[in-house]
Each structure stands twice: as C-alpha cells, then as structure tokens.
Design a protein around this motif. Structure first.
Motif, PDB file in Angstrom:
ATOM      1  N   ASP A   1      44.365  32.966  32.546  1.00 36.97           N
ATOM      2  CA  ASP A   1      43.502  34.137  33.764  1.00 36.97           C
ATOM      3  C   ASP A   1      44.057  35.298  33.103  1.00 36.97           C
ATOM      4  O   ASP A   1      43.943  36.448  33.555  1.00 36.97           O
TER       5      ASP A   1
ATOM      6  N   ASN B   1      41.162  39.041  46.355  1.00 38.82           N
ATOM      7  CA  ASN B   1      41.800  39.487  45.867  1.00 38.82           C
ATOM      8  C   ASN B   1      42.353  40.760  47.717  1.00 38.82           C
ATOM      9  O   ASN B   1      42.025  41.085  47.871  1.00 38.82           O
TER      10      ASN B   1
ATOM     11  N   ALA C   1      36.828  31.373  43.823  1.00 39.55           N
ATOM     12  CA  ALA C   1      37.877  32.129  43.343  1.00 39.55           C
ATOM     13  C   ALA C   1      38.952  32.573  44.471  1.00 39.55           C
ATOM     14  O   ALA C   1      38.355  32.826  45.682  1.00 39.55           O
TER      15      ALA C   1
ATOM     16  N   VAL D   1      43.499  38.831  30.563  1.00 41.93           N
ATOM     17  CA  VAL D   1      42.279  39.369  29.920  1.00 41.93           C
ATOM     18  C   VAL D   1      42.756  40.412  28.846  1.00 41.93           C
ATOM     19  O   VAL D   1      43.317  40.987  29.737  1.00 41.93           O
TER      20      VAL D   1
ATOM     21  N   ALA E   1      44.681  42.644  31.637  1.00 40.07           N
ATOM     22  CA  ALA E   1      44.265  42.241  33.090  1.00 40.07           C
ATOM     23  C   ALA E   1      44.139  40.672  33.649  1.00 40.07           C
ATOM     24  O   ALA E   1      44.389  40.256  32.676  1.00 40.07           O
ATOM     25  N   CYS E   2      45.204  40.995  34.783  1.00 33.85           N
ATOM     26  CA  CYS E   2      45.383  39.464  35.321  1.00 33.85           C
ATOM     27  C   CYS E   2      43.585  39.620  36.103  1.00 33.85           C
ATOM     28  O   CYS E   2      43.903  39.593  37.158  1.00 33.85           O
ATOM     29  N   SER E   3      43.158  38.639  35.684  1.00 33.80           N
ATOM     30  CA  SER E   3      41.863  38.142  36.641  1.00 33.80           C
ATOM     31  C   SER E   3      41.778  37.077  37.931  1.00 33.80           C
ATOM     32  O   SER E   3      40.846  37.942  38.543  1.00 33.80           O
TER      33      SER E   3
ATOM     34  N   CYS F   1      51.722  36.112  39.360  1.00 30.46           N
ATOM     35  CA  CYS F   1      51.535  37.707  38.921  1.00 30.46           C
ATOM     36  C   CYS F   1      52.941  38.503  39.746  1.00 30.46           C
ATOM     37  O   CYS F   1      52.655  38.279  40.975  1.00 30.46           O
TER      38      CYS F   1
ATOM     39  N   ARG G   1      37.637  25.697  38.263  1.00 33.10           N
ATOM     40  CA  ARG G   1      37.192  27.037  39.082  1.00 33.10           C
ATOM     41  C   ARG G   1      36.490  26.628  39.639  1.00 33.10           C
ATOM     42  O   ARG G   1      35.984  28.095  40.677  1.00 33.10           O
TER      43      ARG G   1
ATOM     44  N   GLY H   1      43.744  41.511  39.282  1.00 28.19           N
ATOM     45  CA  GLY H   1      42.619  42.292  39.182  1.00 28.19           C
ATOM     46  C   GLY H   1      43.524  43.024  38.612  1.00 28.19           C
ATOM     47  O   GLY H   1      43.182  44.501  37.701  1.00 28.19           O
TER      48      GLY H   1
END
Length: 297
Positions: free
Chosen positions: A290, A221, A218, A292, A256-258, A279, A213, A261
C-alpha cells in the motif's frame, strides 16, 4: 548399457514439461489455500514450550505434509502429480518409491516451499534478518537456477529428471503403465481430495491481492477536520505542509499511503507499519504493497 537402456525407456514414457509445471503449480497451491482457511477459523498451534519460549505456528504445513505423504504412499505421486496422472519411479530401475523415498519426497515437497515463502515474506516486509537467512535465500536463488538448467536438459531429452531434487532422490516422472491398485475407501477419499483441488484454486483466487482489491473495493478516506474546530494544543502539534505526520520534520524520501492518501517519510511509515500494521493518521490496516514512492520532477 542396461542403465542407459532404462533411462531411454523412461524418457520415452515421461510427460511434457507443461504437465509437470501444471502439477507443481497445483502442489504449491495447497499450502496458501489451507493457510487462508485456517486463518479464517483461527486454527493455529499456540502453546508454551519451555520457559518463555512459546510455539505459535500454523497447521497448514503439517496437513500439507500428511496429504502429500498419503498420495505418495498410495499412488507413488504427489497430490498435483496424481491429479494429472503422473507417477514417480526410480530412474535406474523404473520401480515405485521405497518407504524412505516416500518420506523424503513428502518432506521436500512441504519444507522447501514453506521455508522459501517465509524468507521471502520477511524480506518483503523489510524485517531484520540474520546473515544465515540471507545466505539461505541466496541458496534458493541458486536452486531455481539449477532447476532451470535441469528443465532445459529435460526438454532436449538429455536428462531423465526435470529437477535437481528428483536427481538427488534418483527419481523421475512417468505415466503409469497400469492404474494404481487401491481399495474402494482409499479410492473415494483420494477422489474427494482431487475434487477439492478446484475449491483450493477458488480460495487462492479469491484471496489473491489483486482480486481482493477488485472485489472488496476501496476504503473511503476520512475527511480532514477543519483546523478551527481543533483545540489550540492540537493545532500546535499538527504537521505543517511538507512535514511528515510521524516525525513532524520535513519529509525525506516522500512515500504515500494509498489507503489513506497521506504522505510520510519512507523510514517513518515503514517503521510504524512493522510495529502497528496501520496508517499512523487513519489507523486503517496497511501493508508494504500500500506504500507508493513519490518521485519529484
């Protein structure tokens, strides 16, 4: 008396627990590093066995077993133990491994970590597991507890072996009294494999989750499309504020999906991840790490 004398003599010539731990770490590194290499090149066993039964398995366990057996056969030690100058001998007599002990040692070195890794991976992904898999995972917990006890007894010089596996095989680790006798070609091959240990460590470091990572960065989005630009039928099916994009109901156990979002129900996002691995909104690849959990105050 003779047996006690042999045990005391072996205890005076055995390595510290730190050297043993370092050797085990190197042994445990072989399988995941080879798996990453084989996955990169797409090397897997894939053939039809019988009827609808199909074998789809990786080559890493087989190659790991062959590597360990080669070292046990030539140097009476595993790959990691040989790297740190250790040798397996019989606890009572101090003799080197028999052919049966070589085979059993290579099998245990390969099979136990492989099975445990598979069980833990299935459990981490919340896959449906059978009762016997749960009992087997509990057996591994008991094994690690027994190993910790053996390690303590080994530290206080009360036991000749640091592991219940070594005790079952009636083996112990010690420093060899003389260098192993091997021909020039065997020496060159094994030395090259030891040099590759640094490469294996680098591969494992590179593909570790945290480092991947940091290096990979990252994902960006995607920006949400304004509702006024969407067709009416699409706007009617879009989730409202506080609704899960999957079930279109008020979010239960918000997660939440990191990567993207977006916030989903825990059960919805886990079920979708197991089936599609992405996702539901952005279709970016995701894993359980991933997700949260969101706690409201």
């Amino acid at each position: 008396m003779a047996e006690a004398a042999n045990v005391r003599q072996n205890l005076q010539n055995v390595p510290s627990i730190f050297e043993i731990s370092a050797a085990e770490t190197l042994d445990n590194l072989i399988y995941p590093a080879l798996s990453k290499i084989f996955d990169y090149f797409g090397l897997r066993l894939d053939f039809k066995l019988w009827g609808s039964l199909r074998v789809q398995e990786e080559l890493s366990p087989l190659l790991t077993w062959l590597l360990q057996y080669l070292y046990l056969r030539k140097r009476a030690s595993s790959f990691g133990e040989s790297f740190y100058g250790l040798q397996r001998t019989a606890t009572e007599t101090g003799e080197l491994l028999t052919r049966r002990q070589q085979f059993l040692s290579a099998t245990v070195l390969t099979l136990l970590p492989y099975v445990e890794r598979k069980l833990r991976s299935r459990s981490a992904r919340h896959e449906d597991t059978s009762p016997w898999e749960g009992r087997l995972l509990s057996a591994f917990h008991a094994f690690h507890a027994a190993k910790a006890m053996h390690t303590f007894l080994y530290l206080i010089k009360y036991a000749a072996s640091h592991s219940p596996v070594f005790r079952a095989l009636r083996l112990t680790l010690r420093y060899p009294s003389e260098p192993p006798r091997e021909d020039q070609w065997t020496y060159l091959v094994l030395k090259m494999l030891e040099v590759l240990a640094f490469f294996l460590q680098f591969v494992q470091w590179w593909y570790s989750n945290d480092q991947r990572r940091k290096v990979g960065g990252a994902l960006i989005n995607p920006e949400a499309m304004p509702k006024k630009e969407l067709p009416d039928e699409v706007q009617q099916t879009m989730p409202k504020r506080g609704e899960c994009p999957v079930c279109l109901l008020p979010v239960q156990t918000p997660t939440a999906c990191s990567v993207s979002g977006y916030v989903f129900c825990w059960k919805c996002i886990v079920s979708h991840m197991k089936e599609h691995g992405s996702c539901p909104v952005t279709h970016y690849p995701i894993t359980l790490e991933d997700l949260v959990r969101i706690y409201e105050t």
